[in-house]
Design an enzyme around this catalytic site. Structure first.
Site, PDB file in Angstrom:
ATOM      1  N   ASP A  36     -23.636  10.510 -10.086  1.00 49.82           N
ATOM      2  CA  ASP A  36     -23.301   9.908  -9.748  1.00 49.82           C
ATOM      3  C   ASP A  36     -22.464   9.035  -9.837  1.00 49.82           C
ATOM      4  O   ASP A  36     -22.962   7.149 -10.057  1.00 49.82           O
ATOM      5  CB  ASP A  36     -25.060   9.006 -10.554  1.00 49.82           C
ATOM      6  CG  ASP A  36     -24.482   8.964 -12.245  1.00 49.82           C
ATOM      7  OD1 ASP A  36     -24.249   9.166 -12.608  1.00 49.82           O
ATOM      8  OD2 ASP A  36     -25.287   8.690 -12.884  1.00 49.82           O
ATOM      9  N   HIS A 238       2.066  13.876   4.362  1.00 54.05           N
ATOM     10  CA  HIS A 238       0.842  13.385   4.126  1.00 54.05           C
ATOM     11  C   HIS A 238       0.933  14.184   1.860  1.00 54.05           C
ATOM     12  O   HIS A 238       0.270  14.164   1.391  1.00 54.05           O
ATOM     13  CB  HIS A 238      -0.562  13.835   4.466  1.00 54.05           C
ATOM     14  CG  HIS A 238      -0.588  13.680   5.431  1.00 54.05           C
ATOM     15  ND1 HIS A 238      -1.722  13.952   6.532  1.00 54.05           N
ATOM     16  CD2 HIS A 238       0.003  11.982   5.909  1.00 54.05           C
ATOM     17  CE1 HIS A 238      -1.559  12.334   7.540  1.00 54.05           C
ATOM     18  NE2 HIS A 238      -0.547  12.067   7.335  1.00 54.05           N
ATOM     19  N   ASP A 255       5.138   5.433   0.531  1.00 51.03           N
ATOM     20  CA  ASP A 255       4.357   5.170   1.654  1.00 51.03           C
ATOM     21  C   ASP A 255       2.882   4.732   1.103  1.00 51.03           C
ATOM     22  O   ASP A 255       1.822   5.055   0.836  1.00 51.03           O
ATOM     23  CB  ASP A 255       3.924   5.776   2.539  1.00 51.03           C
ATOM     24  CG  ASP A 255       3.057   5.745   4.436  1.00 51.03           C
ATOM     25  OD1 ASP A 255       2.689   4.576   3.890  1.00 51.03           O
ATOM     26  OD2 ASP A 255       3.063   6.390   4.444  1.00 51.03           O
ATOM     27  N   ASP A 266       0.763  -1.547   5.629  1.00 48.53           N
ATOM     28  CA  ASP A 266       1.508   0.214   5.457  1.00 48.53           C
ATOM     29  C   ASP A 266       2.556   0.299   5.825  1.00 48.53           C
ATOM     30  O   ASP A 266       3.849   0.045   6.829  1.00 48.53           O
ATOM     31  CB  ASP A 266       0.854   0.957   7.063  1.00 48.53           C
ATOM     32  CG  ASP A 266       1.263   2.475   7.156  1.00 48.53           C
ATOM     33  OD1 ASP A 266       1.269   2.616   5.691  1.00 48.53           O
ATOM     34  OD2 ASP A 266       0.369   3.030   7.938  1.00 48.53           O
ATOM     35  N   HIS A 345       6.382  13.340  13.795  1.00 51.85           N
ATOM     36  CA  HIS A 345       5.144  12.455  13.936  1.00 51.85           C
ATOM     37  C   HIS A 345       5.105  11.656  15.056  1.00 51.85           C
ATOM     38  O   HIS A 345       6.030  10.941  15.166  1.00 51.85           O
ATOM     39  CB  HIS A 345       4.914  12.067  12.424  1.00 51.85           C
ATOM     40  CG  HIS A 345       5.362  10.638  12.021  1.00 51.85           C
ATOM     41  ND1 HIS A 345       5.834  10.423  11.758  1.00 51.85           N
ATOM     42  CD2 HIS A 345       6.568  11.504  10.797  1.00 51.85           C
ATOM     43  CE1 HIS A 345       7.197   9.393  11.960  1.00 51.85           C
ATOM     44  NE2 HIS A 345       6.939  10.706  10.406  1.00 51.85           N
ATOM     45  N   HIS A 349       1.078   3.709  14.790  1.00 46.67           N
ATOM     46  CA  HIS A 349      -0.014   3.305  14.784  1.00 46.67           C
ATOM     47  C   HIS A 349      -0.580   2.208  14.733  1.00 46.67           C
ATOM     48  O   HIS A 349      -0.309   1.283  14.524  1.00 46.67           O
ATOM     49  CB  HIS A 349      -1.652   4.463  14.008  1.00 46.67           C
ATOM     50  CG  HIS A 349      -0.532   3.967  13.117  1.00 46.67           C
ATOM     51  ND1 HIS A 349      -1.928   3.243  11.713  1.00 46.67           N
ATOM     52  CD2 HIS A 349      -0.064   4.611  12.033  1.00 46.67           C
ATOM     53  CE1 HIS A 349      -0.861   3.027  10.574  1.00 46.67           C
ATOM     54  NE2 HIS A 349       0.124   4.249  10.624  1.00 46.67           N
ATOM     55  N   HIS A 356      -5.402   3.242  10.166  1.00 49.14           N
ATOM     56  CA  HIS A 356      -4.861   3.585  11.143  1.00 49.14           C
ATOM     57  C   HIS A 356      -6.279   2.790  12.137  1.00 49.14           C
ATOM     58  O   HIS A 356      -7.238   3.635  12.323  1.00 49.14           O
ATOM     59  CB  HIS A 356      -5.292   5.268  11.789  1.00 49.14           C
ATOM     60  CG  HIS A 356      -4.316   6.451  10.838  1.00 49.14           C
ATOM     61  ND1 HIS A 356      -4.688   7.497  10.369  1.00 49.14           N
ATOM     62  CD2 HIS A 356      -3.028   5.704  10.487  1.00 49.14           C
ATOM     63  CE1 HIS A 356      -3.151   7.611   9.466  1.00 49.14           C
ATOM     64  NE2 HIS A 356      -2.429   6.520   9.470  1.00 49.14           N
ATOM     65  N   GLU A 379       7.244   3.756  12.831  1.00 46.35           N
ATOM     66  CA  GLU A 379       7.854   4.580  11.728  1.00 46.35           C
ATOM     67  C   GLU A 379       8.589   6.212  11.942  1.00 46.35           C
ATOM     68  O   GLU A 379       7.870   6.935  11.341  1.00 46.35           O
ATOM     69  CB  GLU A 379       6.383   4.895  10.591  1.00 46.35           C
ATOM     70  CG  GLU A 379       5.413   5.258  10.882  1.00 46.35           C
ATOM     71  CD  GLU A 379       3.732   5.551  10.780  1.00 46.35           C
ATOM     72  OE1 GLU A 379       4.210   6.176   9.828  1.00 46.35           O
ATOM     73  OE2 GLU A 379       2.616   4.986  10.706  1.00 46.35           O
ATOM     74  N   TYR A 383      13.276  14.691   8.145  1.00 49.55           N
ATOM     75  CA  TYR A 383      12.588  15.232   7.371  1.00 49.55           C
ATOM     76  C   TYR A 383      13.456  17.062   7.721  1.00 49.55           C
ATOM     77  O   TYR A 383      12.745  18.127   8.181  1.00 49.55           O
ATOM     78  CB  TYR A 383      10.746  15.390   7.357  1.00 49.55           C
ATOM     79  CG  TYR A 383      10.089  14.695   7.496  1.00 49.55           C
ATOM     80  CD1 TYR A 383      10.080  13.727   6.702  1.00 49.55           C
ATOM     81  CD2 TYR A 383       9.923  14.150   8.768  1.00 49.55           C
ATOM     82  CE1 TYR A 383       9.066  12.292   6.443  1.00 49.55           C
ATOM     83  CE2 TYR A 383       9.262  12.399   9.257  1.00 49.55           C
ATOM     84  CZ  TYR A 383       8.920  12.140   8.378  1.00 49.55           C
ATOM     85  OH  TYR A 383       8.091  10.758   8.402  1.00 49.55           O
ATOM     86  N   ARG A 400      11.643   8.605   5.817  1.00 48.80           N
ATOM     87  CA  ARG A 400      10.768   7.077   6.305  1.00 48.80           C
ATOM     88  C   ARG A 400      10.657   5.810   5.894  1.00 48.80           C
ATOM     89  O   ARG A 400      11.119   5.632   5.174  1.00 48.80           O
ATOM     90  CB  ARG A 400       9.140   7.826   6.398  1.00 48.80           C
ATOM     91  CG  ARG A 400       8.617   6.690   7.725  1.00 48.80           C
ATOM     92  CD  ARG A 400       7.391   7.565   7.353  1.00 48.80           C
ATOM     93  NE  ARG A 400       6.098   7.947   6.567  1.00 48.80           N
ATOM     94  CZ  ARG A 400       5.864   9.249   5.642  1.00 48.80           C
ATOM     95  NH1 ARG A 400       6.360   9.839   6.791  1.00 48.80           N
ATOM     96  NH2 ARG A 400       5.205   8.762   4.546  1.00 48.80           N
ATOM     97  N   GLU A 402       9.107   2.546   7.330  1.00 48.55           N
ATOM     98  CA  GLU A 402       8.105   2.034   8.197  1.00 48.55           C
ATOM     99  C   GLU A 402       7.616   0.444   7.805  1.00 48.55           C
ATOM    100  O   GLU A 402       7.505  -0.412   7.084  1.00 48.55           O
ATOM    101  CB  GLU A 402       6.835   3.202   7.913  1.00 48.55           C
ATOM    102  CG  GLU A 402       5.264   2.163   8.564  1.00 48.55           C
ATOM    103  CD  GLU A 402       4.309   2.638   8.181  1.00 48.55           C
ATOM    104  OE1 GLU A 402       4.400   3.336   7.072  1.00 48.55           O
ATOM    105  OE2 GLU A 402       3.172   3.119   8.824  1.00 48.55           O
TER     106      GLU A 402
HETATM  107  N1  GLY Z   1      -0.122   5.176   5.291  1.00 52.08           N
HETATM  108  C1  GLY Z   1      -0.309   6.165   6.554  1.00 52.08           C
HETATM  109  C2  GLY Z   1       0.793   6.654   7.917  1.00 52.08           C
HETATM  110  O1  GLY Z   1       1.168   5.763   7.722  1.00 52.08           O
HETATM  111  O2  GLY Z   1       0.468   6.460   8.573  1.00 52.08           O
HETATM  112 MN    MN Z   2       1.661   4.271   9.189  1.00 56.08          MN
HETATM  113 MN    MN Z   3       2.187   4.974   5.867  1.00 59.17          MN
END
Ligand code: GLY
Ligand code: MN
Ligand code: MN
Length: 431
Positions: A36, A238, A255, A266, A345, A349, A356, A379, A383, A400, A402
């Site tokens: 719970d 991720h 990130d 983000d 990637h 987004h 997202h 971003e 890698y 990365r 971003e």
């Molecule tokens: N933090 C998730 C992305 O960069 O898409």
């Molecule tokens: Mn992102």
């Molecule tokens: Mn991100």
């Protein structure tokens, strides 16, 4: 807070559906981590966008009745005991007066009221596929409505995902102010931590510091689980284990973005744990930095979403060729997708209430064009995991960068520019 904003959004949405049609939007339910122990409640983003109302298990029904718009909401009923344990409930009366709905019911009356309210409607809009239990309820209510009058035309069920998503895609001034604040909080948090990080810190400790820095500036929750990745962990896109110790000579990729009044930010920055890039780290970093800067310049009205994508890929192919990591003609390598081993990637987004965010990426059979009021991330990354077939010196480098970009009438605005991404500025900040 100005509740008229939400009322106006409901009217905008209702005006997009045909006469004599309705749209159902469920809010979020409470969710449990175990037994719970509940997660902190987070309202469903579209429901919030159209109501500003944050009580669990509420449902909204907007009806376009020969252009007379009716907004109806079902909310938890007033209950003295539950309110002592869990806090204030507006109840049907409160939600009408405080949130400007036309009509409200207890949510225990959904099965009784909805079929009658949608009976005889031409179309019923609903975003299918997010919650199977609720999908079943909508189908049952529609069947029940259709059976009330045997000799009537049955209701067409239409998916509303794009309808609401594309409304949310263009941010209004109220949203832009909140997004700016959300990005500012996250930017200031990144700066504070970049200044204080050192070898021997753990990823978990750094994650905790981010959450603290966000919270003390007004973002109680992160917009998503932070990725705090030392060294080669950055090559796991991720990575959220955040369980290792940060070592001298390695990079750290963070990130992390806070959520301010429901709006996400983000940000990713990659920086040296000891404050100084090695030669190889800097060489790869500069390629990603150039991709980030050039892709941001392409986020302007008139370009479509593939422009920054293409630019970032082309910069990365050329950069990897110049460093000897890819071998061959850059155009041929780009066409063959050779860079996808290292940059796998998309460049970005939509960003808004969800990290997202909702909104289509295609329109009229082509890629979506940028329009003022849209917010996208940019971003790019490289890698190079230790299993790659490259010179040893590159192995374990994951980078990365971003940023969050608002498309404006005159170009764009980088909402996260405040956090240095120029490597010289990073080293100066960390010295
Ligand atoms: N933090 C998730 C992305 O960069 O898409
Ligand atoms: Mn992102
Ligand atoms: Mn991100």
């Amino acid at each position: 807070m100005n509740k008229n904003i939400y009322k106006e959004r409901r009217e905008s949405l209702s005006s997009l559906i045909p006469n004599n049609s309705a749209i159902i939007i469920p809010g979020a339910d409470n969710r449990y981590r175990n037994a719970d122990s509940a997660y902190a409640f987070r309202q469903e983003s579209s429901f919030y966008y159209l109501s500003g109302f944050c009580e669990a298990s509420s449902v909204m029904l907007l009806v376009n009745n020969n252009n007379k718009i009716n907004s109806i909401i079902f909310v938890p009923e007033k209950d003295k005991i539950k309110e002592i344990w869990d806090g204030y409930r507006a109840g049907p009366e409160g939600v009408v007066s405080d949130y400007l709905f036309d009509l409200a019911f207890n949510n225990s009356d959904l099965d009784k009221e909805i079929p009658a309210l949608i009976q005889g409607k031409q179309k019923l809009f609903y975003s299918f596929g997010k919650d199977q239990e609720f999908d079943k309820k909508v189908i049952n209510w529609t069947n029940k409505a259709n059976s009330i009058e045997r000799h009537s035309k049955s209701i067409d069920m239409v998916d509303s995902t794009s309808l609401i998503g594309n409304l949310r895609l263009i941010k209004d001034n109220h949203e832009i102010e909140l997004l700016k604040k959300s990005c500012e909080i996250s930017a200031d948090s990144h700066i504070a931590i970049m200044k204080s990080i050192e070898p021997g810190n753990t990823e978990q400790e750094i994650e905790a510091k981010y959450l603290y820095e966000f919270a003390k500036r007004g973002s109680r929750f992160a917009a998503y689980t932070p990725i705090v990745a030392g060294g080669e962990n950055a090559c796991i896109l991720h990575y959220v284990e955040n369980s290792q110790t940060l070592r001298d000579g390695e990079l750290i990729l963070v990130d992390a973005g806070g959520e301010y009044e429901m709006y996400a930010s983000d940000i990713t920055r990659t920086f040296p744990v000891n404050g100084k890039f090695t030669k190889e780290q800097l060489e790869i970093y500069n390629v990603v930095y150039e991709a980030n800067q050039k892709a941001i310049s392409a986020v302007i009205e008139g370009n479509n979403i593939m422009e920054p994508q293409k630019i970032s890929e082309k910069v990365i192919v050329s950069g990897l060729v110049n460093l000897g990591i890819l071998k061959g003609d850059p155009d041929e390598l780009y066409n063959a997708g050779a860079h996808k081993e290292f940059y796998m990637h998309k460049v970005g987004h939509w960003l808004g209430l969800d990290v997202h965010d909702s909104g289509d990426y295609m329109e009229d059979g082509d890629f979506m064009s940028f329009k003022p009021g849209m917010v996208t991330t940019v971003e790019p990354g490289i890698y190079i995991s230790s299993s790659s077939n490259v010179d040893e010196k590159w192995k374990g480098i994951g980078i990365r960068i971003e940023d969050d970009i608002l498309v404006t009438e005159s170009g764009n605005l980088n909402l996260t520019e405040k956090v240095p991404s120029d490597p010289k500025e990073i080293e100066a900040l960390m010295s």
